[in-house]
Each structure stands twice: as C-alpha cells, then as structure tokens.
Design a protein around this motif. Sequence first.
Motif, PDB file in Angstrom:
ATOM      1  N   ARG A   1       0.856  -1.187   0.000  1.00  0.00           N
ATOM      2  CA  ARG A   1       0.000   0.000   0.000  1.00  0.00           C
ATOM      3  C   ARG A   1       0.893   1.238   0.000  1.00  0.00           C
TER       4      ARG A   1
ATOM      5  N   GLN B   1       1.252   5.654  -1.722  1.00  0.00           N
ATOM      6  CA  GLN B   1       0.669   6.768  -2.466  1.00  0.00           C
ATOM      7  C   GLN B   1       1.792   7.472  -3.228  1.00  0.00           C
TER       8      GLN B   1
ATOM      9  N   ILE C   1      -7.567  -2.609  -7.276  1.00  0.00           N
ATOM     10  CA  ILE C   1      -6.854  -1.544  -6.589  1.00  0.00           C
ATOM     11  C   ILE C   1      -7.641  -1.208  -5.328  1.00  0.00           C
TER      12      ILE C   1
ATOM     13  N   MET D   1      -8.490   0.868  -2.245  1.00  0.00           N
ATOM     14  CA  MET D   1      -8.340   2.257  -1.793  1.00  0.00           C
ATOM     15  C   MET D   1      -9.227   2.491  -0.581  1.00  0.00           C
TER      16      MET D   1
ATOM     17  N   VAL E   1      -5.361   6.533 -10.606  1.00  0.00           N
ATOM     18  CA  VAL E   1      -5.335   6.775  -9.160  1.00  0.00           C
ATOM     19  C   VAL E   1      -4.878   8.210  -8.949  1.00  0.00           C
TER      20      VAL E   1
ATOM     21  N   HIS F   1      -3.186   3.536  -2.242  1.00  0.00           N
ATOM     22  CA  HIS F   1      -3.748   2.438  -3.025  1.00  0.00           C
ATOM     23  C   HIS F   1      -2.861   1.208  -2.884  1.00  0.00           C
TER      24      HIS F   1
END
Lengths: 118, 118
Positions: free
Chosen positions: A41, A43, A60, A62, A77, A83
């Motif tokens: 996970r 970003q 995915i 989120m 994304v 994600h």
Amino acid sequence: MGSINIAEKLGLITEYWSPRTVATVNDYDVRLVKVQGEFVRHQHVDSDEFFLVIDGELTIRMDDGDVTLRPGDLYVVPRGTHHQPVSAVETTLLLFEPSETVNTGDAGGPMTATSTPI
Amino acid sequence: MGSINIAEKLGLITEYWSPRTVATVNDYDVRLVKVQGEFVRHQHVDSDEFFLVIDGELTIRMDDGDVTLRPGDLYVVPRGTHHQPVSAVETTLLLFEPSETVNTGDAGGPMTATSTPI
C-alpha cells in the motif's frame, strides 16, 4: 525507435511488480509490468498514476473502496491517494506516469524497483 | 471517477479523427480516437505524441519512412517530426499527450478538433 509490440515486450518480463519502460513521452514513461499477489500500500504524493489492464484482473484497494479492472479497463489513481494493487492471477498492465515515479511511492521497502528500459 | 472500459467509450464515438478525452494524468490527456482515411500531415513542435492501436491498422507516414501499427502496437512520434496518420480500415487508437495538444498540430485546417471528455 520503431514500433513496439506490447505482447512481445511482456514476454521478456520475468519478475513480478517490477515495471519496465518501453517508451517515453516527453518526461513521462510508458511502462509495462507483470503482477501477481499483493503489492505494498502506498501513495504518490505528487502525481496521478494511470493503469490499463492488458490481460488478467487487477484490484486496486483504496480507502474509498476497491476498483477492479479487467482487460481493456483503465483507471487513474489520483495523486495523494493511498492504493494497494492486488491480483489473484498473473496480470499484465500498461502504466503511464512521470519518469521519476517510483513504484512503491512513499512506502519504499523491498518491492521498490527502478523502471529500466526493455 | 470509476474504471473506464475502452471498448465502451469507443462505442460512443461517431466521428473520425476527433479524439475524445477519457481520463487525465496530471496535465496529460488519455484520448481515444476512431480513424479511417487520411489525416493531415502535421507536427507537434513542443511535444512527443503516443499512439497505441486498439483495433484496425494505422500507418504513420514520416519523412524517414512509414511505421505501421496493428493491435497492441505502440509508437511515439518525436516532437518536431512531421507525420501523417492514414488508415485503410476503421481503426481505433489510444493517445497520451499533453492536454493542450491539438490534433492537427502546426497544420490547422478543417480537421482540427478539440478533444472533449466522453
């Protein structure tokens, strides 16, 4: 450069979760990646990230819910959105993102891989 | 946004040579376009242009020779390179390019179209 065939390039990729760059568009990379299992996970705080599924199925995860992509499905994304890509089966993806983008974003760790040309 | 299916979006496009924007990645557009026949020869002086053939066959005529793309083939026309896309059969393409890119580049003329969302 000549034309590039996606299937041919994917056939050269042997490692999961390790994107390879097949073309550049200004300061963006077009990358291909083969995945299976769970990615970390993370970003990308400064950039959106484009996913297109070539074969297989990608989910995915989120905070707002899951997005599941099948062949011919694309998704972006948004920057600053945590994600986690996961895939139960071997899945191939085309990514489009700034050349400086690192696959694990802010998470780092052992799955970090630099996208090299293929 | 949710996921976007390429075939579904292409089914909504009725006009040839008129790209439609299906997603954005930072200040770049992901565009789909349906083509047949001959487009105007042009160049984009400030940007590379990415082509991926979804269905059909596209030839890009350039001063150095032609590049022919079939489904799953991609090609980047370098900035400042005159090119003329032509297609004998109905062909569908995915394009990545800066959002300000105009389809006819420096040529202008009646085939100029602004890429609007679809």
